[in-house]
Design a protein around this motif. Structure first.
Motif, mmCIF file in Angstrom:
data_model
loop_
_atom_site.group_PDB
_atom_site.id
_atom_site.type_symbol
_atom_site.label_atom_id
_atom_site.label_comp_id
_atom_site.label_asym_id
_atom_site.label_seq_id
_atom_site.Cartn_x
_atom_site.Cartn_y
_atom_site.Cartn_z
ATOM 1 N N LYS A 1 -0.014 13.869 -1.260
ATOM 2 C CA LYS A 1 0.457 12.498 -1.088
ATOM 3 C C LYS A 1 -0.733 11.565 -1.265
ATOM 4 C CE LYS A 1 3.513 11.500 2.122
ATOM 5 N NZ LYS A 1 4.125 11.192 3.446
ATOM 6 N N LYS A 2 -0.538 10.494 -2.014
ATOM 7 C CA LYS A 2 -1.627 9.568 -2.322
ATOM 8 C C LYS A 2 -1.213 8.147 -1.971
ATOM 9 C CE LYS A 2 -4.314 7.892 -6.313
ATOM 10 N NZ LYS A 2 -4.456 8.002 -7.795
ATOM 11 N N ARG A 3 -2.045 7.441 -1.216
ATOM 12 C CA ARG A 3 -1.784 6.043 -0.908
ATOM 13 C C ARG A 3 -2.565 5.161 -1.883
ATOM 14 N NH1 ARG A 3 -1.221 3.630 5.103
ATOM 15 N NH2 ARG A 3 0.395 5.241 4.932
ATOM 16 N N ASP B 1 2.695 4.840 -0.512
ATOM 17 C CA ASP B 1 2.358 6.244 -0.711
ATOM 18 C C ASP B 1 3.111 6.760 -1.927
ATOM 19 O OD1 ASP B 1 0.745 6.413 1.584
ATOM 20 O OD2 ASP B 1 2.489 6.786 2.853
ATOM 21 N N ASN C 1 0.829 -1.208 0.000
ATOM 22 C CA ASN C 1 0.000 0.000 0.000
ATOM 23 C C ASN C 1 0.867 1.263 0.000
ATOM 24 O OD1 ASN C 1 -2.040 -1.932 0.287
ATOM 25 N ND2 ASN C 1 -2.043 -1.733 2.520
ATOM 26 N N GLU D 1 -3.540 1.171 -2.708
ATOM 27 C CA GLU D 1 -3.551 -0.162 -2.126
ATOM 28 C C GLU D 1 -3.021 -1.181 -3.121
ATOM 29 O OE1 GLU D 1 -7.115 -2.716 -0.211
ATOM 30 O OE2 GLU D 1 -6.439 -0.967 0.946
ATOM 31 N N ARG E 1 0.976 -0.931 7.967
ATOM 32 C CA ARG E 1 0.312 -0.273 6.845
ATOM 33 C C ARG E 1 -0.498 -1.256 5.990
ATOM 34 N NH1 ARG E 1 3.265 3.279 4.759
ATOM 35 N NH2 ARG E 1 2.132 3.502 2.810
#
Length: 516
Positions: A160-162, A152, A150, A164, A266
């Protein structure tokens, strides 16, 4: 009237420049550069590796060239990427180590040169240069080392984008999405930066059990005692003493200990359950063995190999997806593909993991290239080449004259039949003096002999005869019979230092330190 004339001249110059850019762009190849992290040549089929299958990396070899003697200028992650981008040694591009360096994005890179002639450019995945990318049409990068699960991403808009999923899969997804959206009328240069196979070697769920039933042979020098090699003696990168049961090998005494690892926390519930179910079963079996001494060290080695190679399996699979995308979109015939690691890695040789030293397993890196119509399939190239040479090679292929301050040399003539002779000698300089206690050092190798000067932590010289001592176990510096070659190599080392304008190394050489 004069003002109008100036405007007209300016318009005509712009028109000429634009026309030239369009002309170069139309005949230029697309470029895909895939950079992995810490991937050892010993584990790749195309290099004779027997540990695992790497069908997709091997495909590049079958359809292009394997550089059998490719090396790096500084065997550590961030500095290696800076060298590839700029075509300049670490002391020139300013990114010497991972402890104190920050990449100066205002300096020129091969990416910026490609952009000037109309290329669309992108860097996706691991960047590891501290500052944000500059000069790219698009970028989406992992912060720092990035995460296996997952991950970032730092986005161009500052957010910032996580996402999956497993990192090699996610990075490939983003890369393909960018390719889908690019302007098909323009050539592109895409750099895909993979986290795999970096420590702490967390496999994708589907690869967890891939090597369960394999027992890997110990390297012949696994129990090296580092005799007459002072810098090797003080390092802190052994599987025995440095590799940690919990952090590295995912063996936890309790859920509390497990919960302290951010890489585990995470994960989503499903990922964590499957992942820890596997490692808990391994740990329970380990506890029943009650190992100690060499038996414990060798158990750690086997676990390390299984985890490392499992992360390499997902890396190879993602590379296969990249190649398949090019096939499916009729891009293969006009696209250069380069696969390279940021440096080599120890798979238990000398009892080690990690990199940094100028010894072969670290200094030497896998590098393969496919260029349909230019490179004869299944070529093996034995010239000495370096990651320093990638930037000018890419520009050469695109029909662009490399900037005069690039220190690398295009290796395209070596593989297209234009020229047969490559480098006669390679210069190396490693600066970091912290993690793993590896002493800073610089040196040269001509393929037969290697001369190394350690400084700061350890003050010493080392000399190796690579024909008679492939494993670099016998430092022959100062030994009878090597006086003449030592003098010659020191002269060549000073020549290389002067040529590349490495002021720090020159000062050390000229100080005339004689400690051994």
């Amino acid at each position: 009237m004069r003002f109008c004339t100036v405007l007209l001249i300016g318009f005509l110059c712009t028109a000429v420049d634009t026309s030239k850019a369009q002309q170069v762009s139309k005949k230029a190849p697309n470029i895909v550069i895939i950079i992995s992290d810490d991937h050892s040549f010993q584990t790749i089929g195309a290099y004779g590796g027997k540990f695992m299958q790497t069908p997709n990396i091997d495909r590049i070899a079958k359809e292009g060239v394997v550089f059998n003697k490719a090396y790096v200028t500084n065997s550590i992650c961030g500095p290696s990427r800076a060298v590839m981008l700029t075509g300049k040694y670490s002391h020139k591009n300013g990114f010497k180590d991972n402890e104190h360096s920050s990449f100066d994005g205002s300096q020129n890179t091969f990416i910026k040169e490609l952009g000037k002639v109309g290329y669309q450019t992108a860097w996706i995945g691991k960047w590891h240069l501290e500052t944000q990318p500059q000069g790219f049409s698009f970028w989406q990068i992992l912060p720092g080392q990035g995460s296996y699960y997952n991950p970032d991403f730092l986005m161009m808009d500052g957010t910032k984008k996580r996402v999956e999923g497993y990192v090699s899969t996610v990075v490939e997804d983003v890369a393909e999405n960018w390719l889908d959206k690019r302007d098909p009328s323009k050539p592109f240069c895409l750099v895909i930066g993979h986290k795999n196979t970096h420590r702490t070697w967390m496999p994708d769920l589907q690869d967890l059990r891939t090597f369960n039933n394999v027992t890997f042979p110990l390297p012949g020098n696994f129990y090296d005692n580092y005799q007459n090699r002072a810098a090797a003696m003080v390092q802190d990168m052994t599987i025995d003493k440095t590799m940690r049961i919990g952090y590295d090998l995912k063996m936890f005494d309790s859920k509390e200990a497990e919960g302290k690892e951010g890489s585990i926390n995470r994960m989503n519930a499903m990922q964590r359950q499957q992942f820890m179910q596997y490692y808990d079963s391994v740990y329970n079996d380990f506890k029943t063995k009650n190992l100690s001494g060499k038996a414990l060290v060798e158990w750690k080695y086997q676990r390390y190999m299984k985890d490392y190679l499992a992360t390499a399996a997902s890396l190879d699979r993602s590379i296969g997806r990249t190649l398949a995308y090019l096939d499916q979109h009729q891009l293969t015939e006009n696209t250069i593909v380069i696969y390279v690691s940021d440096q080599g890695f120890y798979m238990g040789e000398h009892g080690w993991f990690d990199k940094r030293f100028m010894y072969e397993e670290s200094f030497r890196t896998p590098m393969l290239m496919r260029y349909p119509g230019k490179i004869k399939p299944a070529t093996v190239n034995n010239n000495l080449v370096m990651n320093l040479d990638i930037a000018p090679t890419v520009l050469h292929a695109a029909g662009i004259k490399p900037p005069s301050d690039m220190q690398g040399k295009s290796f395209l003539p070596l593989i297209t039949g234009e020229k047969q002779k490559g480098r006669g000698v390679m210069y190396y300089h490693y600066y970091e003096n912290g993690e793993h206690a590896v002493s800073p050092h610089f040196g040269i190798s001509n393929g037969r002999y290697k001369l190394i000067r350690f400084y700061k932590r350890v003050e010493s010289w080392e000399l190796y005869d690579l024909v008679n001592d492939k494993s670099e176990m016998k430092n022959v510096y100062g030994m009878k019979g090597y006086e003449k070659i030592t003098v010659q190599l020191k002269k060549e080392l000073l020549k290389q230092i002067t040529m590349y304008e490495d002021v720090e190394a020159k000062q050390i050489m000229e100080a005339g330190l004689t400690s051994k």
